[in-house]
Design a protein around this motif. Structure first.
Motif, PDB file in Angstrom:
ATOM      1  N   CYS A 144       0.850  -1.196   0.000  1.00  0.00           N
ATOM      2  CA  CYS A 144       0.000   0.000   0.000  1.00  0.00           C
ATOM      3  C   CYS A 144       0.885   1.245   0.000  1.00  0.00           C
ATOM      4  CB  CYS A 144      -0.927  -0.007   1.202  1.00  0.00           C
ATOM      5  SG  CYS A 144      -2.036  -1.428   1.255  1.00  0.00           S
ATOM      6  N   LEU A 145       1.335   1.629  -1.183  1.00  0.00           N
ATOM      7  CA  LEU A 145       2.273   2.746  -1.291  1.00  0.00           C
ATOM      8  C   LEU A 145       1.626   4.083  -0.957  1.00  0.00           C
ATOM      9  CD1 LEU A 145       4.045   1.695  -4.617  1.00  0.00           C
ATOM     10  CD2 LEU A 145       4.732   1.187  -2.267  1.00  0.00           C
ATOM     11  N   CYS A 146       0.293   4.141  -0.975  1.00  0.00           N
ATOM     12  CA  CYS A 146      -0.383   5.403  -0.731  1.00  0.00           C
ATOM     13  C   CYS A 146      -0.531   5.717   0.753  1.00  0.00           C
ATOM     14  CB  CYS A 146      -1.761   5.402  -1.388  1.00  0.00           C
ATOM     15  SG  CYS A 146      -2.837   4.076  -0.818  1.00  0.00           S
ATOM     16  N   LEU A 147      -0.200   4.771   1.623  1.00  0.00           N
ATOM     17  CA  LEU A 147      -0.373   5.017   3.058  1.00  0.00           C
ATOM     18  C   LEU A 147       0.582   6.108   3.529  1.00  0.00           C
ATOM     19  CD1 LEU A 147      -0.786   1.448   4.608  1.00  0.00           C
ATOM     20  CD2 LEU A 147      -2.531   3.202   4.346  1.00  0.00           C
ATOM     21  N   PRO A 148       0.063   7.089   4.264  1.00  0.00           N
ATOM     22  CA  PRO A 148       0.936   8.167   4.741  1.00  0.00           C
ATOM     23  C   PRO A 148       1.715   7.735   5.978  1.00  0.00           C
ATOM     24  CG  PRO A 148      -1.287   8.537   5.512  1.00  0.00           C
ATOM     25  CD  PRO A 148      -1.338   7.297   4.661  1.00  0.00           C
ATOM     26  N   ARG A 149       2.726   8.505   6.317  1.00  0.00           N
ATOM     27  CA  ARG A 149       3.440   8.288   7.578  1.00  0.00           C
ATOM     28  C   ARG A 149       2.599   8.845   8.721  1.00  0.00           C
ATOM     29  NH1 ARG A 149       9.164   7.366   7.223  1.00  0.00           N
ATOM     30  NH2 ARG A 149       9.794   7.077   5.044  1.00  0.00           N
ATOM     31  N   VAL A 150       2.613   8.142   9.843  1.00  0.00           N
ATOM     32  CA  VAL A 150       1.784   8.509  10.990  1.00  0.00           C
ATOM     33  C   VAL A 150       2.689   8.973  12.121  1.00  0.00           C
ATOM     34  CG1 VAL A 150       0.077   7.689  12.659  1.00  0.00           C
ATOM     35  CG2 VAL A 150       0.053   6.815  10.308  1.00  0.00           C
ATOM     36  N   PRO A 151       2.428  10.154  12.711  1.00  0.00           N
ATOM     37  CA  PRO A 151       3.273  10.617  13.819  1.00  0.00           C
ATOM     38  C   PRO A 151       3.089   9.740  15.053  1.00  0.00           C
ATOM     39  CG  PRO A 151       1.407  12.093  13.513  1.00  0.00           C
ATOM     40  CD  PRO A 151       1.395  11.145  12.352  1.00  0.00           C
ATOM     41  N   MET A 152       4.201   9.396  15.677  1.00  0.00           N
ATOM     42  CA  MET A 152       4.146   8.574  16.881  1.00  0.00           C
ATOM     43  C   MET A 152       3.554   9.378  18.033  1.00  0.00           C
ATOM     44  SD  MET A 152       4.465   5.914  18.694  1.00  0.00           S
ATOM     45  CE  MET A 152       5.025   4.870  17.344  1.00  0.00           C
ATOM     46  N   SER A 153       2.691   8.733  18.798  1.00  0.00           N
ATOM     47  CA  SER A 153       2.067   9.349  19.967  1.00  0.00           C
ATOM     48  C   SER A 153       1.776   8.274  20.993  1.00  0.00           C
ATOM     49  CB  SER A 153       0.769  10.075  19.576  1.00  0.00           C
ATOM     50  OG  SER A 153      -0.186   9.145  19.074  1.00  0.00           O
ATOM     51  N   ARG A 154       1.391   8.690  22.171  1.00  0.00           N
ATOM     52  CA  ARG A 154       1.068   7.715  23.223  1.00  0.00           C
ATOM     53  C   ARG A 154      -0.131   6.868  22.823  1.00  0.00           C
ATOM     54  NH1 ARG A 154       2.626   7.121  28.429  1.00  0.00           N
ATOM     55  NH2 ARG A 154       3.835   9.050  28.271  1.00  0.00           N
ATOM     56  N   ARG A 155      -1.109   7.487  22.178  1.00  0.00           N
ATOM     57  CA  ARG A 155      -2.293   6.739  21.747  1.00  0.00           C
ATOM     58  C   ARG A 155      -1.931   5.706  20.682  1.00  0.00           C
ATOM     59  NH1 ARG A 155      -7.767   9.797  20.141  1.00  0.00           N
ATOM     60  NH2 ARG A 155      -7.710  10.062  22.421  1.00  0.00           N
ATOM     61  N   LEU A 156      -1.117   6.111  19.695  1.00  0.00           N
ATOM     62  CA  LEU A 156      -0.714   5.169  18.647  1.00  0.00           C
ATOM     63  C   LEU A 156       0.069   4.008  19.240  1.00  0.00           C
ATOM     64  CD1 LEU A 156      -0.398   4.327  15.695  1.00  0.00           C
ATOM     65  CD2 LEU A 156       1.610   5.817  15.558  1.00  0.00           C
ATOM     66  N   LEU A 157       0.974   4.281  20.169  1.00  0.00           N
ATOM     67  CA  LEU A 157       1.747   3.209  20.790  1.00  0.00           C
ATOM     68  C   LEU A 157       0.837   2.263  21.564  1.00  0.00           C
ATOM     69  CD1 LEU A 157       4.548   2.040  21.289  1.00  0.00           C
ATOM     70  CD2 LEU A 157       4.751   3.504  23.298  1.00  0.00           C
ATOM     71  N   PHE A 158      -0.186   2.815  22.214  1.00  0.00           N
ATOM     72  CA  PHE A 158      -1.145   1.974  22.940  1.00  0.00           C
ATOM     73  C   PHE A 158      -1.889   1.049  21.978  1.00  0.00           C
ATOM     74  CE2 PHE A 158      -5.616   1.435  24.226  1.00  0.00           C
ATOM     75  CZ  PHE A 158      -5.445   0.684  25.385  1.00  0.00           C
ATOM     76  N   TYR A 159      -2.318   1.591  20.836  1.00  0.00           N
ATOM     77  CA  TYR A 159      -3.031   0.763  19.858  1.00  0.00           C
ATOM     78  C   TYR A 159      -2.119  -0.328  19.293  1.00  0.00           C
ATOM     79  CZ  TYR A 159      -6.949   4.055  19.857  1.00  0.00           C
ATOM     80  OH  TYR A 159      -8.017   4.817  20.217  1.00  0.00           O
ATOM     81  N   LEU A 160      -0.855  -0.007  19.072  1.00  0.00           N
ATOM     82  CA  LEU A 160       0.085  -1.009  18.570  1.00  0.00           C
ATOM     83  C   LEU A 160       0.278  -2.133  19.583  1.00  0.00           C
ATOM     84  CD1 LEU A 160       2.825   1.272  16.938  1.00  0.00           C
ATOM     85  CD2 LEU A 160       1.027  -0.025  15.779  1.00  0.00           C
ATOM     86  N   LYS A 161       0.420  -1.764  20.848  1.00  0.00           N
ATOM     87  CA  LYS A 161       0.556  -2.783  21.891  1.00  0.00           C
ATOM     88  C   LYS A 161      -0.707  -3.634  21.987  1.00  0.00           C
ATOM     89  CE  LYS A 161       3.838  -0.539  25.038  1.00  0.00           C
ATOM     90  NZ  LYS A 161       4.023  -0.015  26.416  1.00  0.00           N
ATOM     91  N   LEU A 162      -1.860  -2.983  21.895  1.00  0.00           N
ATOM     92  CA  LEU A 162      -3.125  -3.714  22.006  1.00  0.00           C
ATOM     93  C   LEU A 162      -3.298  -4.692  20.856  1.00  0.00           C
ATOM     94  CD1 LEU A 162      -5.742  -3.942  23.660  1.00  0.00           C
ATOM     95  CD2 LEU A 162      -6.740  -2.205  22.148  1.00  0.00           C
TER      96      LEU A 162
END
Length: 328
Positions: A144-162
């Motif tokens: 998926c080359l169209c996916l943008p870069r996402v800024p790291m945040s506490r919420r994003l890290l929580f979702y990744l862990k989950l």
């Protein structure tokens, strides 16, 4: 015609896997040597792992030492369970479920390790908060080359862990459910009918696996350049190798056994023989991985340089590049 074909099939090919004593009785000299060698390999793997755990426990601080012990134990645990499954074919359901549940926790621990190498959650966020993370990685979105870069945040890290933790939890729950259904003859890998439970549970576990692997790949792809001094790339490569061998290889062999490509060899049915071959291959592969893993995990670790130190190094590299270009 069908009656003629059925009459030529050995009755043992239609029976359950043999008992452990039946396996021992049918072993010839070569088979006994092979089983003994594979058992020795699994024992050596387990002993090396236990010695490594004692070293890591003494030398490294908490919680990194528990994380490293979990991850480095994947190969020895799978080898040990495969050894039990090789000697006791009727216990393969339990040994495979144990190995798979352990590895589900390992996937989560790999993500935890990547974060702990930067000092934990808070130091990790302090270092990367607001920085764009590339999410165009496998196994979900590598194309998926169209996916943008996402800024790291506490919420994003929580979702990744989950997203990774759900696999460790649901895999264990579904494994226990499969064992309960298997004891009641309601779970059979050979039953591919739409009314069978295996045809629903196994694909769902496959989806959970893919979802859990994606966050780990995201964190690794965006941080591995900072962790090369602690040999994170070979560690991650070996973790991926264990994943392929324990999940994909086993699935391929099971499919070949169900299709009849792996022939029946009494007292083993086609499915039981495929499972036996899978266990034997797994022991040899996990033994080699254990030996390779040992120098990677049985060591002390220096603290990673600070972000300011990284910026200074990047500035020096840029300055040297500019001078070279000017000289040219």
């Amino acid at each position: 015609m069908e009656e003629t074909m059925n009459s030529t099939i050995d009755p043992a090919c239609l029976q359950e896997p043999p008992l452990a004593m039946d396996v021992i009785k049918q072993l010839d000299a070569f088979g006994l040597c092979l089983y003994s060698l594979l058992t020795l390999m699994s024992c050596i793997s387990l002993l090396l792992y236990l010695e490594q755990c004692a070293y890591v426990y003494r030398k490294l601080p908490y919680p990194k030492k528990t994380t490293l012990m979990w991850i480095s134990g994947a190969a020895p645990v799978i080898a040990t369970m495969s050894c039990f499954g090789m000697w006791i074919p009727r216990a393969v359901m339990f040994t495979d479920m144990t190995s798979n549940c352990y590895f589900a926790v390992v996937v989560y621990k790999v993500l935890v390790l990547l974060i702990e190498e930067f000092g934990g959650t808070n130091p990790f966020l302090k270092r990367f908060s607001g920085k764009p993370f590339k999410i165009r990685t496998g196994p979900c979105c590598c194309c998926c080359l169209c996916l943008p870069r996402v800024p790291m945040s506490r919420r994003l890290l929580f979702y990744l862990k989950l997203a990774v933790l759900q696999y460790a939890i649901l895999k264990t729950v579904l494994s226990l459910l499969s064992i309960v259904l298997w004891t009641n003859d309601n779970f059979d890998l050979a039953d591919l009918e739409i009314t069978g439970t295996a045809i629903w549970i196994n694909p769902f576990i496959g989806v959970l696996t893919i979802i859990s692997l994606w966050p780990v790949a995201i964190i690794f792809m965006n941080t591995n350049s900072f962790l090369r001094d602690i040999k994170i790339v070979p560690k991650y490569a070996l973790y991926q190798l264990v994943l392929v061998l324990s999940q994909l290889q086993t699935s391929i062999i099971n499919i070949l056994a169900l299709d009849g490509t792996i022939a029946c060899a009494p007292p083993f049915s086609s499915q039981a023989r495929g499972s036996m071959l899978s266990q034997q291959m797994m022991i040899m592969e996990m033994f080699i991985i254990t030996l390779v893993n040992r120098p990677l995990y049985r060591r002390t670790y220096d603290e990673l340089p600070s972000e300011a130190h990284d910026n200074d190094q990047n500035g020096e590299v840029a300055l040297q590049t500019t001078l070279v270009e000017h000289d040219v």
